[in-house]
Design an enzyme around this catalytic site. Structure first.
Site, mmCIF file in Angstrom:
data_model
loop_
_atom_site.group_PDB
_atom_site.id
_atom_site.type_symbol
_atom_site.label_atom_id
_atom_site.label_comp_id
_atom_site.label_asym_id
_atom_site.label_seq_id
_atom_site.Cartn_x
_atom_site.Cartn_y
_atom_site.Cartn_z
ATOM 1 N N ARG B 132 -10.172 12.235 -5.737
ATOM 2 C CA ARG B 132 -8.998 11.943 -6.633
ATOM 3 C C ARG B 132 -7.965 12.886 -6.662
ATOM 4 O O ARG B 132 -7.063 13.025 -7.506
ATOM 5 C CB ARG B 132 -9.382 11.767 -8.279
ATOM 6 C CG ARG B 132 -10.071 10.413 -8.219
ATOM 7 C CD ARG B 132 -10.141 9.930 -10.050
ATOM 8 N NE ARG B 132 -11.309 9.094 -10.213
ATOM 9 C CZ ARG B 132 -12.408 9.255 -10.250
ATOM 10 N NH1 ARG B 132 -12.775 10.270 -10.564
ATOM 11 N NH2 ARG B 132 -13.206 8.052 -10.488
ATOM 12 N N LYS B 154 5.861 11.341 -0.397
ATOM 13 C CA LYS B 154 5.142 9.968 0.100
ATOM 14 C C LYS B 154 4.339 10.113 1.034
ATOM 15 O O LYS B 154 4.426 10.728 2.246
ATOM 16 C CB LYS B 154 6.563 9.312 0.454
ATOM 17 C CG LYS B 154 7.266 8.733 -0.488
ATOM 18 C CD LYS B 154 8.127 7.634 -0.010
ATOM 19 C CE LYS B 154 9.384 7.240 -0.942
ATOM 20 N NZ LYS B 154 10.426 6.081 -0.213
ATOM 21 N N GLU B 196 17.472 10.832 11.805
ATOM 22 C CA GLU B 196 17.241 11.222 10.139
ATOM 23 C C GLU B 196 18.159 12.190 9.892
ATOM 24 O O GLU B 196 18.569 12.497 8.681
ATOM 25 C CB GLU B 196 15.745 11.593 10.013
ATOM 26 C CG GLU B 196 14.794 10.347 10.173
ATOM 27 C CD GLU B 196 15.126 9.012 8.877
ATOM 28 O OE1 GLU B 196 15.504 9.495 7.800
ATOM 29 O OE2 GLU B 196 13.876 8.091 9.178
ATOM 30 N N LYS B 237 16.978 16.433 1.377
ATOM 31 C CA LYS B 237 16.059 15.456 0.910
ATOM 32 C C LYS B 237 15.500 16.030 -0.340
ATOM 33 O O LYS B 237 15.215 15.159 -1.443
ATOM 34 C CB LYS B 237 15.038 15.112 1.945
ATOM 35 C CG LYS B 237 14.003 14.252 1.455
ATOM 36 C CD LYS B 237 13.244 13.557 2.745
ATOM 37 C CE LYS B 237 12.209 12.661 1.869
ATOM 38 N NZ LYS B 237 11.483 11.765 2.877
ATOM 39 N N GLU B 247 10.993 7.527 -6.848
ATOM 40 C CA GLU B 247 11.845 6.285 -6.355
ATOM 41 C C GLU B 247 11.987 5.140 -7.242
ATOM 42 O O GLU B 247 11.969 4.171 -7.031
ATOM 43 C CB GLU B 247 10.953 5.733 -4.926
ATOM 44 C CG GLU B 247 12.020 4.922 -4.371
ATOM 45 C CD GLU B 247 11.296 4.638 -2.828
ATOM 46 O OE1 GLU B 247 10.352 4.366 -2.650
ATOM 47 O OE2 GLU B 247 12.446 4.183 -1.999
ATOM 48 N N ARG B 251 16.332 7.990 -5.184
ATOM 49 C CA ARG B 251 15.638 8.395 -4.116
ATOM 50 C C ARG B 251 16.029 7.248 -3.007
ATOM 51 O O ARG B 251 15.908 7.366 -1.758
ATOM 52 C CB ARG B 251 14.221 8.379 -4.440
ATOM 53 C CG ARG B 251 13.414 8.687 -3.082
ATOM 54 C CD ARG B 251 12.179 9.403 -3.609
ATOM 55 N NE ARG B 251 11.273 9.761 -2.470
ATOM 56 C CZ ARG B 251 10.437 10.664 -2.376
ATOM 57 N NH1 ARG B 251 9.871 11.023 -3.561
ATOM 58 N NH2 ARG B 251 9.747 10.689 -1.319
ATOM 59 N N ASN B 255 16.918 5.641 1.846
ATOM 60 C CA ASN B 255 16.696 4.379 2.865
ATOM 61 C C ASN B 255 17.840 3.970 3.358
ATOM 62 O O ASN B 255 17.693 2.862 4.048
ATOM 63 C CB ASN B 255 15.910 3.212 1.918
ATOM 64 C CG ASN B 255 14.675 3.563 1.373
ATOM 65 O OD1 ASN B 255 13.946 4.205 2.011
ATOM 66 N ND2 ASN B 255 14.291 3.415 0.023
ATOM 67 N N HIS B 258 17.348 2.160 6.705
ATOM 68 C CA HIS B 258 15.838 1.950 6.530
ATOM 69 C C HIS B 258 15.517 0.398 6.346
ATOM 70 O O HIS B 258 14.425 0.033 6.952
ATOM 71 C CB HIS B 258 14.957 2.749 5.821
ATOM 72 C CG HIS B 258 14.932 4.101 6.377
ATOM 73 N ND1 HIS B 258 15.869 4.920 6.901
ATOM 74 C CD2 HIS B 258 13.868 4.909 6.515
ATOM 75 C CE1 HIS B 258 15.541 6.146 7.254
ATOM 76 N NE2 HIS B 258 14.090 6.026 7.128
ATOM 77 N N HIS B 262 13.252 -0.776 9.209
ATOM 78 C CA HIS B 262 11.845 -1.148 9.084
ATOM 79 C C HIS B 262 11.442 -2.630 9.644
ATOM 80 O O HIS B 262 10.457 -3.093 10.004
ATOM 81 C CB HIS B 262 11.514 -1.277 7.361
ATOM 82 C CG HIS B 262 11.335 0.359 6.988
ATOM 83 N ND1 HIS B 262 11.215 0.499 5.748
ATOM 84 C CD2 HIS B 262 10.826 1.238 7.693
ATOM 85 C CE1 HIS B 262 10.964 1.876 5.638
ATOM 86 N NE2 HIS B 262 10.531 2.357 6.855
ATOM 87 N N HIS B 277 10.483 4.862 15.047
ATOM 88 C CA HIS B 277 11.145 4.656 13.740
ATOM 89 C C HIS B 277 12.308 5.374 13.746
ATOM 90 O O HIS B 277 13.340 4.586 13.171
ATOM 91 C CB HIS B 277 10.194 5.548 12.775
ATOM 92 C CG HIS B 277 10.657 5.993 11.488
ATOM 93 N ND1 HIS B 277 10.835 4.513 10.457
ATOM 94 C CD2 HIS B 277 11.239 6.681 10.734
ATOM 95 C CE1 HIS B 277 11.244 4.874 9.557
ATOM 96 N NE2 HIS B 277 11.679 6.263 9.430
#
Lengths: 379, 379
Positions: B132, B154, B196, B237, B247, B251, B255, B258, B262, B277
């Site tokens: 955990r 992330k 990026e 960032k 997010e 945040r 994107n 993106h 994506h 990417h």
């Protein structure tokens, strides 16, 4: 003697708050709550819910819960898994996550765990990781899950290296513990869950342990004592969780009986035909008290009183009662060393100075444990 | 023009703090940092480390990093995976978690991600869920991972329903961005990561975009401009992540480019031979600005300036540049609808009023997007 006066009358549920800041939630305890579950869950504001359940529980309650949610305008899908500990696997996690995504559950939506600890742990973990976290509601259907696994936000699956070794801390948004669902629970499961109820008394509440000795028959029969026992257990667990959400300290007290118990579950290959979790815990509680007594920490009379109560309700208390055998001392030690509550190579046990006086004992030498277990096995 | 005076001389690293309360950590940026990585990582106080890497990066750097950690007294194991996006799978997660557990990594120990974004996302997710949660350190080895995936916590894997749909927020304890490692990076990967970098200027820093237009050749050549570009990207960032760790709001600005990007990755089946990417992001950035211009939000001159800079460094900017084709408008829309940034059924885009003036635009109607994409495809 009553444990609480929080309930207005026998028809309104007992509310146990879990005040975890922005992760705070309520546990509702009472008979027949599943019928109004839709209203309570819809109040959380979701548009859709994925109910995760198993092949035993689903046929009994999933359609009622679905209807209750749909009546509130939620889109509902039901994801059904095989029952049993083997379902807490990587494969099931993948299956549930993909099914939740296929149902287009979005960030504001809900996963609803309808089942015992296996379903709660698996569905909670899936909720923790789908879209990096969606909310979830626990509707625990066993005594064990009502008093233990549905409180505190621990979720997870088993690894081939041990139980619950992969998971997340993810608090539910609501827990609905309908104690009437326990009416159909097999006696063996009822007893197993009751071991966790007793545990809360043994940790730090001698008064509750005495209440259990006096009232356990009402708990099993389904009287108001059952609601009170569930609520008091949730209160006890919630108090510990609030002090230590991520198990860096005090929360380890909840592992009373579990270091031995998990080792026995591992040795019996998580085969519930041989041993279920609560039975392992019952033996573990008895062992923890006898170990404490053997170290001169705790009066032997307290260890005997613990054993007597567990025996009275029909729970096992001795290694010799593990069907198929409990393995050798080395096998037991090895199973304990793989448990995740190992820190810096030394074993951490929860020991007791008496009933209601448990404490965390880090750095217990393997030789001490070996000596004690050798005596237990030959007893 | 310099971006920062935080560095004392050319040999000490630039430190970018990420002030996230009890999850605060530093990003170190500089040439040759991997040689002293052992000292810096050992300072975190662990007894053991599991290095997760891939078959491309491992042979180049794993033995140096292992030696550096062992010299500080840490027990080290190396877990090596196949390179490529396909490694961000449930099967790899299981494999890494079990390997970390087999290496007896305990709660105080570390997982070290040595690789690009795939390894960082996968190893970070494994660290988030093993026991955990154990701590992890990022040693990003690509420009993309140095400026993007190693910052912000992330982590995740791909589902058959889409990219990064299963994962966790789990902040690293330290990020070591050794910019000398980029000397051996293929030009295509360097360009992809650079998309990026440009993105941070486009979001809210027109001055940084202008700096990029003037200094991009130094970034590619490996001069001090590279360190400054990486550090400035991490600062940008980090500022957004600190405002909105999970997010729920701002945040989403990250994107930019993106949602289109994506979708293109999905349509090209995450086949890096066709599209990586950063290339998807480059096309996505150009599309986001042209879409903004077509909606009358942004001057067409700004959209043209964005495209011109991306083209200057050799990045694609048009749907027609997707090898093997970008699919039909319906396929693109469908891929976007499955993206996790869907809320309540409507599409959320990041649009711009100009360079450095991006904003979150929720509730963009599918028809608007369809009209725009139809024009782009026939262009």
């Amino acid at each position: 003697m009553t444990l609480s006066s929080a309930r207005m009358d026998s028809h309104s549920p007992i509310t146990v708050p879990v005040p975890l800041g922005d992760r705070a939630y309520d546990i509702l305890v009472g008979r027949g709550l599943i019928e109004s579950a839709g209203t309570r869950i819809a109040a959380l504001g979701a548009r859709a819910a994925a109910i995760v359940t198993d092949e035993h529980v689903g046929p009994l309650y999933a359609s009622a819960l679905t209807a209750s949610l749909e009546a509130q305008g939620l889109r509902v899908c039901v994801i059904t898994l095989p029952p049993g500990e083997a379902t807490k696997s990587y494969a099931s996690l993948e299956w549930v996550c993909d099914a939740v995504l296929a149902a287009k559950i979005e960030r504001g939506d809900l996963v609803v765990a309808l089942g015992g600890g296996v379903i709660g742990d698996l569905a909670g973990f899936a909720a923790a990781v789908v879209r990096r976290g969606v909310r979830f509601v626990q509707v625990p259907t066993s005594l064990l899950s009502q008093v233990d696994s549905s409180v505190g936000g621990k979720t997870g699956i088993n690894s081939r290296h041990g139980k619950n070794l992969v998971g997340a801390f993810h608090q539910p948004s609501l827990v609905i513990a309908d104690t009437a669902l326990l009416d159909t629970l097999p006696l063996r499961e009822m007893r197993a869950g009751y071991a966790e109820v007793v545990k809360y008394g043994l940790i730090d509440d001698a008064r509750f342990f005495a209440w259990c000795e006096a009232n356990w028959q009402g708990v099993f029969a389904g009287g108001h004592e059952r609601d009170e026992a569930v609520a008091q257990s949730c209160r006890a667990k919630a108090a510990v969780v609030v002090r230590d959400e991520h198990e860096n300290g005090d929360r380890a007290l909840l592992n009373l009986g579990h270091t031995f118990g998990h080792a026995l579950e591992k040795i019996t290959a998580y085969d519930s035909a041989r041993l279920v979790h609560g039975e392992g815990v019952a033996i573990g509680l008895a062992l923890a008290f006898r170990f404490s007594a053997s170290l001169g920490l705790c009066p032997m009379a307290d260890a005997e009183r613990v054993e007597a109560h567990l025996k009275a309700v029909g729970l096992p208390t001795r290694l010799s009662q593990v069907p198929g055998g409990c393995g050798t001392v080395d096998e037991l030690l090895d199973a304990m060393a793989q448990d995740k509550k190992v820190k810096g190579g030394a074993l951490t046990f929860i020991l007791a100075r008496g009933i209601g006086q448990s404490f965390i004992a880090p750095g217990i030498a393997a030789d001490e444990v070996r000596r004690f277990l050798t005596g237990e096995i030959s007893a």
